[in-house]
Write a protein that holds these residues in place. Structure first.
Motif, PDB file in Angstrom:
ATOM      1  N   VAL A   3       0.836  -1.203   0.000  1.00  0.00           N
ATOM      2  CA  VAL A   3       0.000   0.000   0.000  1.00  0.00           C
ATOM      3  C   VAL A   3       0.871   1.252   0.000  1.00  0.00           C
ATOM      4  O   VAL A   3       0.645   2.193  -0.764  1.00  0.00           O
ATOM      5  CB  VAL A   3      -0.940  -0.003   1.225  1.00  0.00           C
ATOM      6  CG1 VAL A   3      -1.669   1.327   1.350  1.00  0.00           C
ATOM      7  CG2 VAL A   3      -1.938  -1.147   1.124  1.00  0.00           C
ATOM      8  N   ILE A   4       1.901   1.208   0.861  1.00  0.00           N
ATOM      9  CA  ILE A   4       2.797   2.364   0.958  1.00  0.00           C
ATOM     10  C   ILE A   4       3.503   2.607  -0.374  1.00  0.00           C
ATOM     11  O   ILE A   4       3.608   3.737  -0.852  1.00  0.00           O
ATOM     12  CB  ILE A   4       3.816   2.144   2.101  1.00  0.00           C
ATOM     13  CG1 ILE A   4       3.099   2.326   3.451  1.00  0.00           C
ATOM     14  CG2 ILE A   4       4.992   3.103   1.992  1.00  0.00           C
ATOM     15  CD1 ILE A   4       3.924   1.976   4.644  1.00  0.00           C
ATOM     16  N   LYS A   5       3.952   1.501  -0.989  1.00  0.00           N
ATOM     17  CA  LYS A   5       4.655   1.607  -2.265  1.00  0.00           C
ATOM     18  C   LYS A   5       3.729   2.224  -3.316  1.00  0.00           C
ATOM     19  O   LYS A   5       4.082   3.171  -4.021  1.00  0.00           O
ATOM     20  CB  LYS A   5       5.103   0.206  -2.711  1.00  0.00           C
ATOM     21  CG  LYS A   5       6.094   0.217  -3.855  1.00  0.00           C
ATOM     22  CD  LYS A   5       6.656  -1.187  -4.093  1.00  0.00           C
ATOM     23  CE  LYS A   5       7.308  -1.272  -5.453  1.00  0.00           C
ATOM     24  NZ  LYS A   5       6.532  -2.071  -6.397  1.00  0.00           N
ATOM     25  N   ASP A   6       2.523   1.683  -3.356  1.00  0.00           N
ATOM     26  CA  ASP A   6       1.526   2.138  -4.316  1.00  0.00           C
ATOM     27  C   ASP A   6       1.233   3.626  -4.150  1.00  0.00           C
ATOM     28  O   ASP A   6       1.266   4.400  -5.100  1.00  0.00           O
ATOM     29  CB  ASP A   6       0.247   1.320  -4.085  1.00  0.00           C
ATOM     30  CG  ASP A   6      -0.646   1.347  -5.300  1.00  0.00           C
ATOM     31  OD1 ASP A   6      -0.142   1.013  -6.388  1.00  0.00           O
ATOM     32  OD2 ASP A   6      -1.826   1.728  -5.138  1.00  0.00           O
ATOM     33  N   LEU A   7       0.988   4.000  -2.892  1.00  0.00           N
ATOM     34  CA  LEU A   7       0.632   5.382  -2.591  1.00  0.00           C
ATOM     35  C   LEU A   7       1.785   6.324  -2.924  1.00  0.00           C
ATOM     36  O   LEU A   7       1.587   7.383  -3.529  1.00  0.00           O
ATOM     37  CB  LEU A   7       0.247   5.497  -1.110  1.00  0.00           C
ATOM     38  CG  LEU A   7      -0.365   6.822  -0.648  1.00  0.00           C
ATOM     39  CD1 LEU A   7      -1.580   7.179  -1.491  1.00  0.00           C
ATOM     40  CD2 LEU A   7      -0.760   6.734   0.824  1.00  0.00           C
TER      41      LEU A   7
ATOM     42  N   VAL B 110      -3.551   7.529   6.329  1.00  0.00           N
ATOM     43  CA  VAL B 110      -2.745   6.392   6.809  1.00  0.00           C
ATOM     44  C   VAL B 110      -3.005   6.204   8.296  1.00  0.00           C
ATOM     45  O   VAL B 110      -3.677   7.013   8.930  1.00  0.00           O
ATOM     46  CB  VAL B 110      -1.229   6.613   6.573  1.00  0.00           C
ATOM     47  CG1 VAL B 110      -0.860   6.388   5.119  1.00  0.00           C
ATOM     48  CG2 VAL B 110      -0.802   7.992   7.037  1.00  0.00           C
ATOM     49  N   GLU B 111      -2.431   5.118   8.847  1.00  0.00           N
ATOM     50  CA  GLU B 111      -2.677   4.770  10.251  1.00  0.00           C
ATOM     51  C   GLU B 111      -1.947   5.698  11.221  1.00  0.00           C
ATOM     52  O   GLU B 111      -2.484   6.119  12.220  1.00  0.00           O
ATOM     53  CB  GLU B 111      -2.197   3.330  10.523  1.00  0.00           C
ATOM     54  CG  GLU B 111      -3.058   2.262   9.905  1.00  0.00           C
ATOM     55  CD  GLU B 111      -4.281   1.973  10.759  1.00  0.00           C
ATOM     56  OE1 GLU B 111      -4.081   1.746  11.975  1.00  0.00           O
ATOM     57  OE2 GLU B 111      -5.402   1.988  10.238  1.00  0.00           O
TER      58      GLU B 111
ATOM     59  N   MET C 162       3.544   7.647   7.424  1.00  0.00           N
ATOM     60  CA  MET C 162       3.747   8.859   6.635  1.00  0.00           C
ATOM     61  C   MET C 162       5.237   9.030   6.339  1.00  0.00           C
ATOM     62  O   MET C 162       5.631   9.434   5.240  1.00  0.00           O
ATOM     63  CB  MET C 162       3.227  10.061   7.434  1.00  0.00           C
ATOM     64  CG  MET C 162       2.443  11.015   6.600  1.00  0.00           C
ATOM     65  SD  MET C 162       1.290  12.049   7.534  1.00  0.00           S
ATOM     66  CE  MET C 162       2.196  12.637   8.917  1.00  0.00           C
ATOM     67  N   GLY C 163       6.052   8.696   7.333  1.00  0.00           N
ATOM     68  CA  GLY C 163       7.502   8.766   7.174  1.00  0.00           C
ATOM     69  C   GLY C 163       7.991   7.817   6.092  1.00  0.00           C
ATOM     70  O   GLY C 163       8.802   8.192   5.238  1.00  0.00           O
ATOM     71  N   PHE C 164       7.463   6.564   6.108  1.00  0.00           N
ATOM     72  CA  PHE C 164       7.865   5.581   5.090  1.00  0.00           C
ATOM     73  C   PHE C 164       7.554   6.110   3.697  1.00  0.00           C
ATOM     74  O   PHE C 164       8.361   6.009   2.773  1.00  0.00           O
ATOM     75  CB  PHE C 164       7.113   4.257   5.292  1.00  0.00           C
ATOM     76  CG  PHE C 164       7.561   3.498   6.511  1.00  0.00           C
ATOM     77  CD1 PHE C 164       8.909   3.459   6.867  1.00  0.00           C
ATOM     78  CD2 PHE C 164       6.641   2.812   7.301  1.00  0.00           C
ATOM     79  CE1 PHE C 164       9.322   2.751   7.980  1.00  0.00           C
ATOM     80  CE2 PHE C 164       7.049   2.108   8.414  1.00  0.00           C
ATOM     81  CZ  PHE C 164       8.388   2.082   8.761  1.00  0.00           C
ATOM     82  N   ILE C 165       6.333   6.675   3.559  1.00  0.00           N
ATOM     83  CA  ILE C 165       5.900   7.149   2.238  1.00  0.00           C
ATOM     84  C   ILE C 165       6.802   8.283   1.752  1.00  0.00           C
ATOM     85  O   ILE C 165       7.277   8.277   0.611  1.00  0.00           O
ATOM     86  CB  ILE C 165       4.421   7.599   2.295  1.00  0.00           C
ATOM     87  CG1 ILE C 165       3.538   6.365   2.554  1.00  0.00           C
ATOM     88  CG2 ILE C 165       4.001   8.309   1.012  1.00  0.00           C
ATOM     89  CD1 ILE C 165       2.114   6.681   2.914  1.00  0.00           C
TER      90      ILE C 165
ATOM     91  N   LEU D 161       5.654  17.398   1.645  1.00  0.00           N
ATOM     92  CA  LEU D 161       4.898  17.801   2.839  1.00  0.00           C
ATOM     93  C   LEU D 161       3.641  16.947   2.903  1.00  0.00           C
ATOM     94  O   LEU D 161       2.775  17.046   2.040  1.00  0.00           O
ATOM     95  CB  LEU D 161       4.524  19.287   2.774  1.00  0.00           C
ATOM     96  CG  LEU D 161       3.648  19.782   3.935  1.00  0.00           C
ATOM     97  CD1 LEU D 161       4.383  19.702   5.266  1.00  0.00           C
ATOM     98  CD2 LEU D 161       3.155  21.204   3.682  1.00  0.00           C
ATOM     99  N   LEU D 162       3.586  16.049   3.905  1.00  0.00           N
ATOM    100  CA  LEU D 162       2.420  15.172   4.038  1.00  0.00           C
ATOM    101  C   LEU D 162       1.716  15.453   5.363  1.00  0.00           C
ATOM    102  O   LEU D 162       2.352  15.798   6.361  1.00  0.00           O
ATOM    103  CB  LEU D 162       2.848  13.702   4.006  1.00  0.00           C
ATOM    104  CG  LEU D 162       3.507  13.204   2.721  1.00  0.00           C
ATOM    105  CD1 LEU D 162       3.914  11.747   2.872  1.00  0.00           C
ATOM    106  CD2 LEU D 162       2.567  13.369   1.529  1.00  0.00           C
ATOM    107  N   GLY D 163       0.396  15.299   5.323  1.00  0.00           N
ATOM    108  CA  GLY D 163      -0.369  15.500   6.552  1.00  0.00           C
ATOM    109  C   GLY D 163      -1.395  14.408   6.719  1.00  0.00           C
ATOM    110  O   GLY D 163      -1.828  13.788   5.739  1.00  0.00           O
ATOM    111  N   MET D 164      -1.745  14.125   7.969  1.00  0.00           N
ATOM    112  CA  MET D 164      -2.817  13.165   8.231  1.00  0.00           C
ATOM    113  C   MET D 164      -3.640  13.659   9.411  1.00  0.00           C
ATOM    114  O   MET D 164      -3.144  14.328  10.311  1.00  0.00           O
ATOM    115  CB  MET D 164      -2.242  11.784   8.546  1.00  0.00           C
ATOM    116  CG  MET D 164      -1.335  11.773   9.768  1.00  0.00           C
ATOM    117  SD  MET D 164      -0.942  10.117  10.322  1.00  0.00           S
ATOM    118  CE  MET D 164      -2.339   9.762  11.356  1.00  0.00           C
ATOM    119  N   GLU D 165      -4.937  13.307   9.370  1.00  0.00           N
ATOM    120  CA  GLU D 165      -5.810  13.772  10.431  1.00  0.00           C
ATOM    121  C   GLU D 165      -6.065  12.641  11.411  1.00  0.00           C
ATOM    122  O   GLU D 165      -6.264  11.496  11.013  1.00  0.00           O
ATOM    123  CB  GLU D 165      -7.135  14.230   9.810  1.00  0.00           C
ATOM    124  CG  GLU D 165      -7.735  15.411  10.526  1.00  0.00           C
ATOM    125  CD  GLU D 165      -9.030  15.859   9.860  1.00  0.00           C
ATOM    126  OE1 GLU D 165      -9.050  16.006   8.627  1.00  0.00           O
ATOM    127  OE2 GLU D 165     -10.017  16.037  10.592  1.00  0.00           O
TER     128      GLU D 165
END
Ligand code: ZN
Ligand code: ZN
Length: 714
Positions: free
Chosen positions: A584-588, A615-616, A621-624, A638-642
């Motif tokens: 999933v991470i690879k795909d994203l 993401v969980e 997020m770091g991996f991606i 720059l990635l963000g998650m809620e």
């Protein structure tokens, strides 16, 4: 003394001849010099001196005499000092051999030889008497003697523990008269080695701390507060401080030290204030000690001889002339029960003995009031039988445990302390090997087997000498000549003990060790249940097991195997889950990379990925972002998650861009857009904020920065 028996005395001196004289005209027996030596002294008590100075004839007259053993040896063997007699010389020889230094009575280093020789003798006998080095009471005395001897050794060049090697020569000299020193040889050597090794470590580090301290103070005197800090904070004993200071030719302000010490003591006294909180209501005049009659009886009638009130608690204390209540002593807790007559009834929760030997029954009035309790009032005292039974069971079990420990771990095992209650037992002991599950199992089984054997427990009174001769273990017990109680368990274990016991080991029923641990260097602790509590403990374990089986849907007889399988299953599932997640991470990250915005900065293609993703956790997020940086190079991510109504964001900048885009700095600046905080280093930064809806503005901000960078040339 001021009053009491007295009389004339005579002192016997030996004259070593004129050549030993100081030559002063008044040189005579008693002179400070080497010529005369007093070795024998006789006192003839025949008067009884009254406080007013009158001499009355003494009823029983006698002769008191004392001859110095070392001195008579010196005279008979014609040696220069006591230290060349056969009492000390073997020790001196051993020190010579180990240190490589020569001894002569007048050599400069002879003092160190003598300190060691004198102290090692005391050490061997103190350790033989079961006095363990510690920080209080007699334990502290033996610790200090060991340290003094060890310090003297440092002056003879010893760098490693050596006293244990020298103890052998004392044992050799003394073993014929005191066989126990030979029996305890291993124990004495081990304790001594450990103590000296520990001290060597302390003194080495003390030296360093001491040197550091010297830098901050004048070189004449160590102030009291500094000395106290060395003692209190760093644990350097005062005599060591003194020795270290002496080595540097500096004085120590011991008066100042003592003042601070006194202040500290006063504070801790206030805190405990045990005796201060007891108010005496009455106490029979001249009462000496309470007679304990509770070994064979749980009930008796007696007269009240003292009444006290505990100030802060609603508790009273009653003292009677006789009592069947066992006071807390030797690890065994105090009895509970009832004191009553027609007028009053007191429920006793605890029983304690004071320094005079008065036994205090501590409890609450359930009938009548304080005024009803009068001196010499007759009352019936009854110990709660079930309570006493449980405590006695635990006490006998403690003896069995002591026996089993010596059988399984070796005779060097020494009791150090114990708790014998109605709820459980705890046994602390000195032991040089470590414990493990297998040894614990052996110990527990041996105790249980002795319970199955149902051995008789018999109590015998005899002198302490006789008890020791018969092989009874005698710890923490009084003086020679006194009669002691010896508790025999079967024919395999005898111990001098004042506690209460059951009549046979079968009464213990079950013995179950619940915990074992190490509570210090060479100190181990075992906790155990017996009787009903042991049963309840096992019942609870069974309940837990049933519950686990029920929850997991596993039959009890396959519990262990099933749990192992379950663990394997979980591991495999985790593995495949990780694989799936990686996909999933690879795909994203591939998708995000392909959608990256492109800028031309310094003529080179530069990318920007700015997105809110699902993401969980931040870690994912770091991996991606790592993956994106790997694929695109020259990139700002720059990635963000809620999560829980907060926005969590990370920023990653590829190495080749960090000079232009410092992730840490930028995140610190723009975190306020989402009402948050953040920061990091030039290539990685993270943060969080309270306004997830504003995260797009953060993305916009970065985009603008890149557009501006495109316009200007670096
Ligand atoms: Zn003289
Ligand atoms: Zn005991």
């Amino acid at each position: 003394g001021d009053s009491g028996p007295c009389g004339p005395c005579s002192e016997i001196y030996i004259d070593f001849g004129e050549e030993k004289s100081c030559g002063k005209p008044d040189c005579k027996p008693g002179c400070e010099c080497e010529r005369f030596l007093e070795f024998w002294n006789l006192v003839f008590p025949q008067y009884d001196m009254q406080p007013d100075g009158k001499l009355l004839p003494l009823k029983r007259r006698g002769v008191d005499t004392g001859m110095g053993l070392e001195r008579i040896a010196r005279i008979l063997q014609n040696t220069e000092t006591n230290y060349e007699t056969d009492l000390f010389y073997p020790i001196i020889k051993k020190i010579e051999e180990l240190s490589g230094q020569k001894y002569s009575p007048y050599s400069e280093n002879s003092g160190f030889f003598r300190i060691i020789a004198d102290h090692i003798r005391a050490i061997v006998f103190l350790l033989d008497e079961n006095i363990v080095p510690s920080n209080e009471g007699r334990g502290y005395v033996v610790r200090r003697i060991i340290r003094r001897a060890s310090l003297a050794g440092k002056n003879l060049g010893f760098r490693e523990p050596f006293l244990y090697k020298i103890s052998e020569s004392v044992i050799k000299t003394m073993k014929d008269v005191y066989p126990s020193v030979l029996e305890n040889k291993n124990y004495i050597e081990k304790i001594l080695y450990d103590e000296e090794e520990k001290f060597t470590y302390i003194i080495d580090s003390a030296n360093k701390i001491f040197e550091e301290t010297l830098k901050d103070i004048s070189k004449k005197m160590i102030p009291g507060d500094v000395a106290f800090k060395l003692y209190d904070t760093y644990g350097i004993p005062p005599d060591v401080i003194e020795d270290l200071a002496m080595g540097e030719n500096i004085k120590v302000d011991w008066n100042g030290f003592r003042k601070i010490m006194e202040e500290r003591k006063a504070i801790s006294r206030e805190k405990s204030a045990f005796s201060g909180n007891i108010e005496k209501i009455f106490e029979s005049e001249g009462i000496k000690e309470t007679e304990f009659v509770g070994y064979d009886n749980l009930e008796c009638e007696s007269e009240i001889a003292g009444l006290y009130k505990e100030k802060n608690k609603n508790l009273i204390r009653i003292v009677t002339k006789q009592t069947p209540f066992y006071p807390e002593k030797g690890g065994q807790i105090g009895d509970r029960g009832i004191i009553e007559n027609e007028e009053i009834k007191v429920r006793v929760y605890d029983t304690q003995i004071d320094e005079k030997g008065l036994i205090h029954h501590i409890g609450k009035l359930e009938k009548g009031n304080l005024e009803n309790i009068r001196e010499n009032m007759r009352v019936k005292l009854s110990v709660e039988p079930e309570f006493r039974k449980k405590v006695s069971i635990n006490h006998t079990a403690t003896h069995l445990l002591h026996y089993a420990l010596r059988e399984i771990l070796g005779k060097e095992v020494r009791q150090y302390g114990s708790y014998v209650g109605d709820d459980k037992l705890r046994f602390d002991f000195i032991c040089f090997s470590s414990l493990d599950d297998e040894k614990i199992k052996k110990i527990e089984r041996l105790v249980q087997n002795k319970i199955f054997e149902n051995s008789n427990v018999k109590v015998e009174e005899m002198s302490l000498e006789e008890a020791i001769k018969k092989g009874a273990i005698a710890l923490f017990v009084g003086k020679y000549g006194e009669n002691v109680r010896v508790v025999h368990t079967g024919d395999y274990h005898s111990e001098v003990c004042g506690g209460t016991h059951v009549k046979s080991t079968g009464e213990i029923c079950i013995f179950k060790i619940t915990n074992y641990s190490s509570i210090g260097r060479n100190l181990r602790r075992i906790e155990a249940f017996t009787y009903q509590n042991a049963y309840l403990y096992m019942e609870e374990l069974e309940e837990k097991m049933k519950k686990v089986c029920g929850e997991l849907g596993i039959p009890q007889d396959r519990l262990v195997k099933s749990v192992i399988n379950l663990k394997k299953e979980i591991e495999e599932k985790e593995k495949s889950l990780r694989k799936y997640k990686d996909l999933v991470i690879k795909d994203l990250s591939e998708r995000l990379s392909s959608e990256a915005l492109k800028f031309n900065i310094n003529g080179k293609e530069t990318h920007f990925v700015g997105r809110k993703i699902k993401v969980e956790n931040v870690e994912d997020m770091g991996f991606i972002s790592d993956k994106i940086v790997d694929t695109l190079k020259r990139v700002v991510v720059l990635l963000g998650m809620e999560k829980d109504k907060r926005i969590y964001f990370i920023m990653k900048v590829s190495e080749d861009l960090k000079e232009i885009f410092n992730a840490g700095k930028i995140i610190k600046e723009i975190s306020q857009i989402v009402d948050g905080k953040g920061g990091g280093n030039p290539v990685f930064a993270q943060g969080s904020g309270k306004e997830p809806s504003k995260f797009n503005d953060m993305i916009k901000n970065i985009k603008e920065r890149l557009e501006n960078a495109e316009k200007s040339r670096f």
